[in-house]
Enzyme design. Sequence first.
Site, short mmCIF file in Angstrom:
data_model
loop_
_atom_site.label_atom_id
_atom_site.label_comp_id
_atom_site.label_asym_id
_atom_site.label_seq_id
_atom_site.Cartn_x
_atom_site.Cartn_y
_atom_site.Cartn_z
N GLU A 275 -1.38 -3.96 15.04
CA GLU A 275 -1.37 -3.08 13.86
C GLU A 275 -2.03 -3.80 12.67
O GLU A 275 -1.38 -4.04 11.64
CB GLU A 275 0.07 -2.71 13.49
CG GLU A 275 0.86 -2.06 14.61
CD GLU A 275 2.35 -1.97 14.30
OE1 GLU A 275 2.81 -2.51 13.28
OE2 GLU A 275 3.07 -1.34 15.10
N GLY A 277 -3.99 -4.49 9.29
CA GLY A 277 -4.32 -3.73 8.09
C GLY A 277 -5.25 -4.52 7.19
O GLY A 277 -6.46 -4.31 7.14
N ARG A 278 -4.66 -5.53 6.52
CA ARG A 278 -5.41 -6.30 5.53
C ARG A 278 -6.67 -6.95 6.09
O ARG A 278 -7.72 -6.98 5.44
CB ARG A 278 -4.48 -7.39 4.98
CG ARG A 278 -5.00 -8.10 3.77
CD ARG A 278 -4.11 -9.30 3.41
NE ARG A 278 -2.71 -9.02 3.43
CZ ARG A 278 -1.97 -8.75 2.35
NH1 ARG A 278 -2.52 -8.75 1.16
NH2 ARG A 278 -0.67 -8.53 2.47
N ARG A 314 -1.25 -5.83 -7.23
CA ARG A 314 -0.90 -7.05 -6.50
C ARG A 314 -0.65 -8.27 -7.39
O ARG A 314 0.29 -9.01 -7.15
CB ARG A 314 -1.96 -7.36 -5.42
CG ARG A 314 -2.14 -6.21 -4.40
CD ARG A 314 -2.93 -6.62 -3.18
NE ARG A 314 -2.18 -7.54 -2.36
CZ ARG A 314 -2.33 -8.84 -2.36
NH1 ARG A 314 -3.27 -9.39 -3.10
NH2 ARG A 314 -1.57 -9.61 -1.63
N TYR A 318 2.97 -9.54 -6.77
CA TYR A 318 3.10 -10.69 -5.86
C TYR A 318 2.45 -11.96 -6.41
O TYR A 318 2.17 -12.89 -5.64
CB TYR A 318 2.43 -10.39 -4.50
CG TYR A 318 2.69 -9.01 -3.94
CD1 TYR A 318 3.93 -8.65 -3.44
CD2 TYR A 318 1.66 -8.08 -3.89
CE1 TYR A 318 4.14 -7.40 -2.92
CE2 TYR A 318 1.86 -6.81 -3.36
CZ TYR A 318 3.12 -6.48 -2.88
OH TYR A 318 3.32 -5.23 -2.36
N CYS A 343 0.67 -1.83 -21.43
CA CYS A 343 1.55 -2.51 -22.39
C CYS A 343 2.66 -3.28 -21.70
O CYS A 343 3.84 -2.94 -21.82
CB CYS A 343 2.11 -1.50 -23.37
SG CYS A 343 0.77 -0.82 -24.34
N GLU A 344 2.27 -4.26 -20.90
CA GLU A 344 3.21 -5.17 -20.27
C GLU A 344 2.53 -6.52 -20.16
O GLU A 344 1.37 -6.60 -19.76
CB GLU A 344 3.55 -4.71 -18.84
CG GLU A 344 4.43 -3.51 -18.78
CD GLU A 344 5.30 -3.48 -17.53
OE1 GLU A 344 5.68 -4.55 -17.02
OE2 GLU A 344 5.58 -2.37 -17.09
N TYR A 372 -4.31 -2.65 0.11
CA TYR A 372 -3.18 -2.58 -0.82
C TYR A 372 -3.67 -2.56 -2.27
O TYR A 372 -3.08 -3.18 -3.15
CB TYR A 372 -2.20 -3.75 -0.56
CG TYR A 372 -1.78 -3.81 0.90
CD1 TYR A 372 -0.97 -2.81 1.43
CD2 TYR A 372 -2.22 -4.82 1.75
CE1 TYR A 372 -0.59 -2.84 2.76
CE2 TYR A 372 -1.85 -4.85 3.09
CZ TYR A 372 -1.04 -3.86 3.59
OH TYR A 372 -0.68 -3.89 4.91
N1 LLP Z 1 2.70 -3.11 10.80
C1 LLP Z 1 3.81 -2.98 10.07
C2 LLP Z 1 5.04 -2.52 10.71
C3 LLP Z 1 3.79 -3.31 8.70
O1 LLP Z 1 4.90 -3.22 7.98
C4 LLP Z 1 2.57 -3.77 8.11
C5 LLP Z 1 2.52 -4.11 6.68
C6 LLP Z 1 1.43 -3.85 8.93
C7 LLP Z 1 1.53 -3.53 10.27
C8 LLP Z 1 0.12 -4.31 8.41
O2 LLP Z 1 0.17 -5.63 7.99
P1 LLP Z 1 -1.18 -6.40 7.57
O3 LLP Z 1 -2.00 -6.57 8.81
O4 LLP Z 1 -1.88 -5.58 6.55
O5 LLP Z 1 -0.68 -7.68 7.02
N2 LLP Z 1 1.51 -4.47 -0.34
C9 LLP Z 1 1.56 -5.81 0.19
C10 LLP Z 1 1.53 -5.82 1.72
C11 LLP Z 1 2.64 -5.02 2.36
C12 LLP Z 1 2.56 -5.02 3.88
C13 LLP Z 1 3.55 -4.12 4.46
N3 LLP Z 1 3.51 -4.01 5.90
C14 LLP Z 1 0.44 -6.63 -0.39
O6 LLP Z 1 -0.32 -6.11 -1.21
O7 LLP Z 1 0.30 -7.81 -0.09
#
Ligand code: LLP
Length: 418
Positions: A275, A277-278, A314, A318, A343-344, A372
Site C-alpha cells: 500500500e 503512498g508517499r 505538514r 509534524y 494568524c498562528e 499529504y
Molecule cells: N496503508 C495504511 C494502512 C496507512 O495508514 C498508510 C498511511 C499507508 C498505507 C500509506 O503510507 P505511506 O506509504 O504513504 O507512508 N499525513 C502524514 C502521513 C500519514 C500516513 C497515514 N497512513 C504525513 O504527512 O506525513
Amino acid sequence: MDHFTLIDGALHCERVPLARIAADVGTPVYVYSTATLQRHARVFREGLADAGPVHLAYAIKANPNIGVLNVLAREGYGADVVSGGELSRALAVGMAAADVVFSGVGKTDAELVAALEARIGQFNLELEEEGVVLAALAAARGLRAPAVLRVNPDVDAGTHAKISTGKRDNKFGVPIHEAPAMFARLSKLDGLDLKGVAIHIGSQLADLSPLEAAYKRVGELVAELRAAGHVIRRVDLGGGLGVPYRDSDVIPSPADFGAMVARTTKGWDVELMFEPGRVIAGNAGVLLTAVIWVKPGVTNPYVIVDAAMNDLARPAMYDAWHDFRAVLPTGERMLANIAGPVCETGDTFAMDREIDVVKRGDLGIFRTAGAYGATMASTYNSRALVPEVLVDGDRFAVVADRIPAETILAAERVPDWL
Ligand code: LLP
C-alpha cells in the site's frame, strides 16, 4: 528522482515553466509531474520483481486527486482506501474493484455496505467485531467478504509519533499474540472469506529494520496459522517507505526495500499486497507560491509567502522539512525564516534556513509536497481551497479548481431566527 529542474535558469515542471502556471492559475497552487508519478510507480514495482506475485494498492490518502489517480490506474495500480469517499474516487477513475483494499479503524456500516456492493477485493479488519459485522452484512446479501486481519506487531517504526501505527498502544490492528484465536473464530463465519493478515507500522520510514522486524513477526504468525490448519493466501505488508525531503536525507530505495522483502518473505508462498503512498506521490509534486513581503526580523528576515499552513499542514503538524527554491534563482543565498499569512505562529515553513534570495513578487516552491499536501488542505482563516495542476511534457491542466472563499461562504446559512 523528479522532473522539477532548472531549464535556462528557470524552474520547470517537465517542460512547463512554473512561472507560466503561476501566471495562468495564480498562487498558491500544487503542481504534479506525470513523468515523476510514472517513474515512481514503475521503480516501486521493479523493486519488488524478486518478491513473487505482488498486488500494488496505491494509498489514495497520500494524494487523491483524480488526475493523479488516473495516471496510477494506467500504471496498473489498485487502491488502498480508508473511506467511502476514497472508494468512490478509485471506482471513478476505473480502478477494478477487485484491486481495491479497504483499510481504516472506523469503517461505518454504510461504508462497509458500499464496499461490499462494489465487490472490492479486500477488507482489512481492524478489530474482531468489525469482522463479525462485516460477515453479517455480507451474508445478508448472499456474499462472502474477502478479508484479512490487520495485526499490530508492536514494533517502533522510528518515525514521527503522529505517523507511527504499529506500536502496541496505537489504535490500529489487533495485538499480534491475540491474532491466532481471533483468526480461528472469524474464519468460521459464513459471510467472511478470511484470506490472511495485514500490517502497516507507520509512514516516512527511513530505516528498513523496523519493517523487517515486523515482517518477520508476520512470517511467524503465518506459520502458526497454517499449523493450526488455516489456508493463508494473502499477506498485506502495508506502505510506509520514506522519501528524501532534503538532499542530505539517506532513505532506502525501492530496490533496497524490494530486496529486503524478497529475503524476508522467501518461502511464504502467498500473494503479497503493498500500500505505497508517499513513495509514489511525495516527490512528484511541489507547492508553488509567491512572496508577499520580505519583512525585517530580529535576526533573519521573514519571507512571507502566499501559501500557508492551511495549504500545506505538514510543517505545522509534524515539524516537517520542505525544501524551498526560488523559481528564478539568482545564485545568491540568504538566511531567512519562511512563513505564511495565517494568524498562528505555527504557520511557519522554515526557521533560520539558508535559501535562494527572493524579494516581493518572486515565485518559489516547497518541494516534496505531492503526498499529504493538497489532500490535507483546509480553508482556515477563510482562505481559498488550494488548486492543483497536472503537467505532462509541455502541457498542463488544472485538475482541481481553486475553491474561492466566496463559494465556501455561499454554502453557509444564517438561521431564520436571527
Ligand atoms: N496503508 C495504511 C494502512 C496507512 O495508514 C498508510 C498511511 C499507508 C498505507 C500509506 O503510507 P505511506 O506509504 O504513504 O507512508 N499525513 C502524514 C502521513 C500519514 C500516513 C497515514 N497512513 C504525513 O504527512 O506525513
